[in-house]
Motif scaffolding. Sequence first.
Motif, PDB file in Angstrom:
ATOM      1  N   VAL A  77       0.863  -1.180   0.000  1.00  0.00           N
ATOM      2  CA  VAL A  77       0.000   0.000   0.000  1.00  0.00           C
ATOM      3  C   VAL A  77       0.898   1.229   0.000  1.00  0.00           C
ATOM      4  CG1 VAL A  77      -1.860   1.233   1.154  1.00  0.00           C
ATOM      5  CG2 VAL A  77      -1.746  -1.259   1.303  1.00  0.00           C
ATOM      6  N   ASN A  78       0.998   1.880  -1.150  1.00  0.00           N
ATOM      7  CA  ASN A  78       1.907   3.028  -1.236  1.00  0.00           C
ATOM      8  C   ASN A  78       1.200   4.357  -1.510  1.00  0.00           C
ATOM      9  OD1 ASN A  78       1.223   2.897  -3.914  1.00  0.00           O
ATOM     10  ND2 ASN A  78       3.229   2.226  -4.631  1.00  0.00           N
ATOM     11  N   TYR A  79      -0.147   4.328  -1.509  1.00  0.00           N
ATOM     12  CA  TYR A  79      -0.863   5.606  -1.677  1.00  0.00           C
ATOM     13  C   TYR A  79      -2.240   5.508  -1.018  1.00  0.00           C
ATOM     14  CZ  TYR A  79      -2.656   9.872  -3.802  1.00  0.00           C
ATOM     15  OH  TYR A  79      -3.172  11.132  -3.991  1.00  0.00           O
ATOM     16  N   TYR A  80      -2.591   6.569  -0.294  1.00  0.00           N
ATOM     17  CA  TYR A  80      -3.878   6.628   0.392  1.00  0.00           C
ATOM     18  C   TYR A  80      -4.687   7.765  -0.248  1.00  0.00           C
ATOM     19  CZ  TYR A  80      -1.416   3.696   3.714  1.00  0.00           C
ATOM     20  OH  TYR A  80      -0.690   2.692   4.279  1.00  0.00           O
ATOM     21  N   MET A  81      -5.754   7.394  -0.907  1.00  0.00           N
ATOM     22  CA  MET A  81      -6.517   8.346  -1.706  1.00  0.00           C
ATOM     23  C   MET A  81      -7.439   9.210  -0.843  1.00  0.00           C
ATOM     24  SD  MET A  81      -7.599   5.873  -4.879  1.00  0.00           S
ATOM     25  CE  MET A  81      -8.644   7.150  -5.586  1.00  0.00           C
ATOM     26  N   SER A  82      -7.787  10.337  -1.410  1.00  0.00           N
ATOM     27  CA  SER A  82      -8.789  11.220  -0.809  1.00  0.00           C
ATOM     28  C   SER A  82      -9.894  11.448  -1.832  1.00  0.00           C
ATOM     29  CB  SER A  82      -8.155  12.560  -0.416  1.00  0.00           C
ATOM     30  OG  SER A  82      -7.758  13.281  -1.576  1.00  0.00           O
ATOM     31  N   SER A  83     -10.916  12.157  -1.438  1.00  0.00           N
ATOM     32  CA  SER A  83     -12.053  12.389  -2.326  1.00  0.00           C
ATOM     33  C   SER A  83     -11.676  13.225  -3.542  1.00  0.00           C
ATOM     34  CB  SER A  83     -13.194  13.070  -1.567  1.00  0.00           C
ATOM     35  OG  SER A  83     -12.746  14.297  -1.005  1.00  0.00           O
ATOM     36  N   GLU A  84     -10.555  13.906  -3.462  1.00  0.00           N
ATOM     37  CA  GLU A  84     -10.134  14.759  -4.568  1.00  0.00           C
ATOM     38  C   GLU A  84      -9.434  13.974  -5.677  1.00  0.00           C
ATOM     39  OE1 GLU A  84      -7.680  17.726  -2.832  1.00  0.00           O
ATOM     40  OE2 GLU A  84      -9.293  18.639  -1.663  1.00  0.00           O
ATOM     41  N   ASP A  85      -9.053  12.778  -5.401  1.00  0.00           N
ATOM     42  CA  ASP A  85      -8.303  11.976  -6.377  1.00  0.00           C
ATOM     43  C   ASP A  85      -9.235  11.351  -7.405  1.00  0.00           C
ATOM     44  OD1 ASP A  85      -5.595  12.232  -5.479  1.00  0.00           O
ATOM     45  OD2 ASP A  85      -6.136  10.989  -3.751  1.00  0.00           O
ATOM     46  N   ASP A  86      -8.731  11.253  -8.621  1.00  0.00           N
ATOM     47  CA  ASP A  86      -9.447  10.583  -9.705  1.00  0.00           C
ATOM     48  C   ASP A  86      -8.824   9.201  -9.916  1.00  0.00           C
ATOM     49  OD1 ASP A  86     -11.297  10.698 -12.153  1.00  0.00           O
ATOM     50  OD2 ASP A  86      -9.343  10.250 -13.053  1.00  0.00           O
ATOM     51  N   LEU A  87      -9.670   8.185 -10.120  1.00  0.00           N
ATOM     52  CA  LEU A  87      -9.177   6.810 -10.222  1.00  0.00           C
ATOM     53  C   LEU A  87      -8.110   6.657 -11.303  1.00  0.00           C
ATOM     54  CD1 LEU A  87     -12.463   4.703  -9.816  1.00  0.00           C
ATOM     55  CD2 LEU A  87     -10.602   4.954  -8.178  1.00  0.00           C
ATOM     56  N   GLU A  88      -8.413   7.079 -12.508  1.00  0.00           N
ATOM     57  CA  GLU A  88      -7.486   6.891 -13.618  1.00  0.00           C
ATOM     58  C   GLU A  88      -6.187   7.660 -13.387  1.00  0.00           C
ATOM     59  OE1 GLU A  88      -9.384   7.794 -17.268  1.00  0.00           O
ATOM     60  OE2 GLU A  88     -10.893   6.216 -17.090  1.00  0.00           O
ATOM     61  N   THR A  89      -6.290   8.833 -12.786  1.00  0.00           N
ATOM     62  CA  THR A  89      -5.094   9.616 -12.500  1.00  0.00           C
ATOM     63  C   THR A  89      -4.202   8.915 -11.491  1.00  0.00           C
ATOM     64  OG1 THR A  89      -6.332  11.655 -12.912  1.00  0.00           O
ATOM     65  CG2 THR A  89      -4.248  11.864 -11.727  1.00  0.00           C
ATOM     66  N   VAL A  90      -4.816   8.300 -10.496  1.00  0.00           N
ATOM     67  CA  VAL A  90      -4.048   7.583  -9.474  1.00  0.00           C
ATOM     68  C   VAL A  90      -3.280   6.428 -10.095  1.00  0.00           C
ATOM     69  CG1 VAL A  90      -4.232   6.132  -7.419  1.00  0.00           C
ATOM     70  CG2 VAL A  90      -5.544   8.249  -7.573  1.00  0.00           C
ATOM     71  N   PHE A  91      -3.901   5.704 -11.017  1.00  0.00           N
ATOM     72  CA  PHE A  91      -3.231   4.584 -11.681  1.00  0.00           C
ATOM     73  C   PHE A  91      -1.964   5.045 -12.385  1.00  0.00           C
ATOM     74  CE2 PHE A  91      -7.188   2.000 -11.445  1.00  0.00           C
ATOM     75  CZ  PHE A  91      -6.612   0.808 -11.022  1.00  0.00           C
ATOM     76  N   VAL A  92      -2.071   6.144 -13.113  1.00  0.00           N
ATOM     77  CA  VAL A  92      -0.943   6.608 -13.924  1.00  0.00           C
ATOM     78  C   VAL A  92       0.083   7.364 -13.075  1.00  0.00           C
ATOM     79  CG1 VAL A  92      -0.277   8.070 -15.858  1.00  0.00           C
ATOM     80  CG2 VAL A  92      -2.394   6.747 -15.967  1.00  0.00           C
ATOM     81  N   LYS A  93      -0.413   8.313 -12.271  1.00  0.00           N
ATOM     82  CA  LYS A  93       0.475   9.188 -11.515  1.00  0.00           C
ATOM     83  C   LYS A  93       1.255   8.436 -10.449  1.00  0.00           C
ATOM     84  CE  LYS A  93       0.430  13.462  -8.799  1.00  0.00           C
ATOM     85  NZ  LYS A  93      -0.414  14.540  -8.237  1.00  0.00           N
ATOM     86  N   ASN A  94       0.605   7.515  -9.753  1.00  0.00           N
ATOM     87  CA  ASN A  94       1.246   6.814  -8.633  1.00  0.00           C
ATOM     88  C   ASN A  94       1.732   5.415  -8.986  1.00  0.00           C
ATOM     89  OD1 ASN A  94       0.612   8.737  -6.211  1.00  0.00           O
ATOM     90  ND2 ASN A  94      -1.308   8.563  -7.363  1.00  0.00           N
ATOM     91  N   GLU A  95       1.538   5.023 -10.243  1.00  0.00           N
ATOM     92  CA  GLU A  95       2.023   3.726 -10.740  1.00  0.00           C
ATOM     93  C   GLU A  95       1.555   2.566  -9.877  1.00  0.00           C
ATOM     94  OE1 GLU A  95       6.219   3.932 -11.231  1.00  0.00           O
ATOM     95  OE2 GLU A  95       6.120   5.426 -12.828  1.00  0.00           O
ATOM     96  N   VAL A  96       0.279   2.590  -9.520  1.00  0.00           N
ATOM     97  CA  VAL A  96      -0.292   1.479  -8.765  1.00  0.00           C
ATOM     98  C   VAL A  96      -0.973   0.517  -9.721  1.00  0.00           C
ATOM     99  CG1 VAL A  96      -0.605   2.866  -6.693  1.00  0.00           C
ATOM    100  CG2 VAL A  96      -2.466   2.694  -8.360  1.00  0.00           C
ATOM    101  N   GLN A  97      -1.081  -0.742  -9.296  1.00  0.00           N
ATOM    102  CA  GLN A  97      -1.717  -1.769 -10.128  1.00  0.00           C
ATOM    103  C   GLN A  97      -3.141  -2.082  -9.678  1.00  0.00           C
ATOM    104  OE1 GLN A  97      -0.008  -2.415 -12.714  1.00  0.00           O
ATOM    105  NE2 GLN A  97       1.823  -1.388 -11.945  1.00  0.00           N
ATOM    106  N   GLY A  98      -3.553  -1.516  -8.550  1.00  0.00           N
ATOM    107  CA  GLY A  98      -4.905  -1.756  -8.067  1.00  0.00           C
ATOM    108  C   GLY A  98      -5.326  -0.708  -7.047  1.00  0.00           C
ATOM    109  N   ILE A  99      -6.629  -0.521  -6.932  1.00  0.00           N
ATOM    110  CA  ILE A  99      -7.186   0.410  -5.938  1.00  0.00           C
ATOM    111  C   ILE A  99      -8.272  -0.320  -5.147  1.00  0.00           C
ATOM    112  CG2 ILE A  99      -8.478   2.542  -5.580  1.00  0.00           C
ATOM    113  CD1 ILE A  99      -7.236   3.607  -8.157  1.00  0.00           C
ATOM    114  N   PHE A 100      -8.159  -0.301  -3.817  1.00  0.00           N
ATOM    115  CA  PHE A 100      -9.158  -0.901  -2.932  1.00  0.00           C
ATOM    116  C   PHE A 100     -10.051   0.221  -2.405  1.00  0.00           C
ATOM    117  CE2 PHE A 100      -6.304  -4.295  -3.338  1.00  0.00           C
ATOM    118  CZ  PHE A 100      -6.852  -5.447  -2.798  1.00  0.00           C
TER     119      PHE A 100
END
Length: 393
Positions: A77-100
């Motif tokens: 778990v290397n990123y903790y999202m907030s309501s301001e984050d966009d799903l697709e942006t998180v995938f690209v910007k933070n290089e994550v492979q999944g979002i829970f």
Amino acid sequence: MKWSLYHIFKREMKRLSRQKSARNLFIIIPIVVFLLLGFIYYKGALREVSIAVYDNDNSELSRTYIRSLEASPNLDVNYYMSSEDDLETVFVKNEVQGIFYIPKDFHKEVLKGNAVQVKIYTNSTNIVFGNLLYKSAAEVTQLLSAAVVVKNMAPLGINPDKILGTVMPIDINTKVLANPQYNYVYYLLPGLATVLIQMIMFFAASRAFNNEWKLETYADLYATANGNIISMILGKYLAYMVFGLSLCGFLFAIVFPIFGIPIYGNIGSLLVLLLFFLTVNIFLGFGISLLFKDEIIALDIAIFYNSPAFVFSGFTFPIWAMPWLNSLYAQVIPYTHFLTGFLKIYQLNTPFKFILPEIQKLFIFLIIGVVIIGIGLIVNRKKIFLQPKLSAI
């Protein structure tokens, strides 16, 4: 015939050793590719796949769930999202492979006994990540669900062991065969390396005779064999077999131990299968070399025939699930049948009798190779039988 066979074998060994293209095929390419593939997958199994978490509940239970995800050896778990984050942006910007995504009122609904869904968004550009994330999520969720039920029922004075039996009355005991470690190097390296061996042997053999015509050395070959065509073919075959077995020896005796790849089956059975496999590719290559005088055309045919071998072999996708035309094409490639037998020995440790069907199919390919050689001898009989005699005059 015995001495002429020996002289052809000796001549071919020297010839292959001196040819730069042959050295590249039999030495440089295998060493570089085998080791490169091994180092690419040396970690074996995927660990610590990067994920992000969106806790829309922010409760004690949701935080416990996140801590369970953090404790999983497969997740990071290397990123903790907030309501301001966009799903697709998180995938690209933070290089994550999944979002829970943990929904609102997660804790309240669980306490009420209502079904709650934790949504998992996966980056399925690589399906491996999706499967691993689902597996890890299922493990974490089952453990947490059982813990919640135990916590709720424990005040009633019920034995925790009996509670767990109520929560999950049917237990699953999985025993993984063949590759219990789910190790990628165990899975991919043997398949990729053996298909490369097939391509090397086929490409080299498809130049065995037409290259002699191109370099105008066929008269010397004919004279060395005393005009015996069988000695020419068998002498060259033995030389190519030595190089082929050397490739297999390098793979199984050096590359496999370097990367800790086990062979569960009988070495004798594996050797028999390899001998058939190498012989089939050498004879099919000889047939193309005798049938097509132009070396470039012969190589083009060899590439066209061999290039799809890995895809159609059933190694990455089952043959039975392919369209009938693709499935049919898979059956006319020797590697498909070799791979089936190879996996039976290499990973499943089956007795020799269980690879007899694959041996029989490879034997059919061997017969086909002999027939193509015969056709090549007939089609180019003037060049094969008469040119050396005319040259001698």
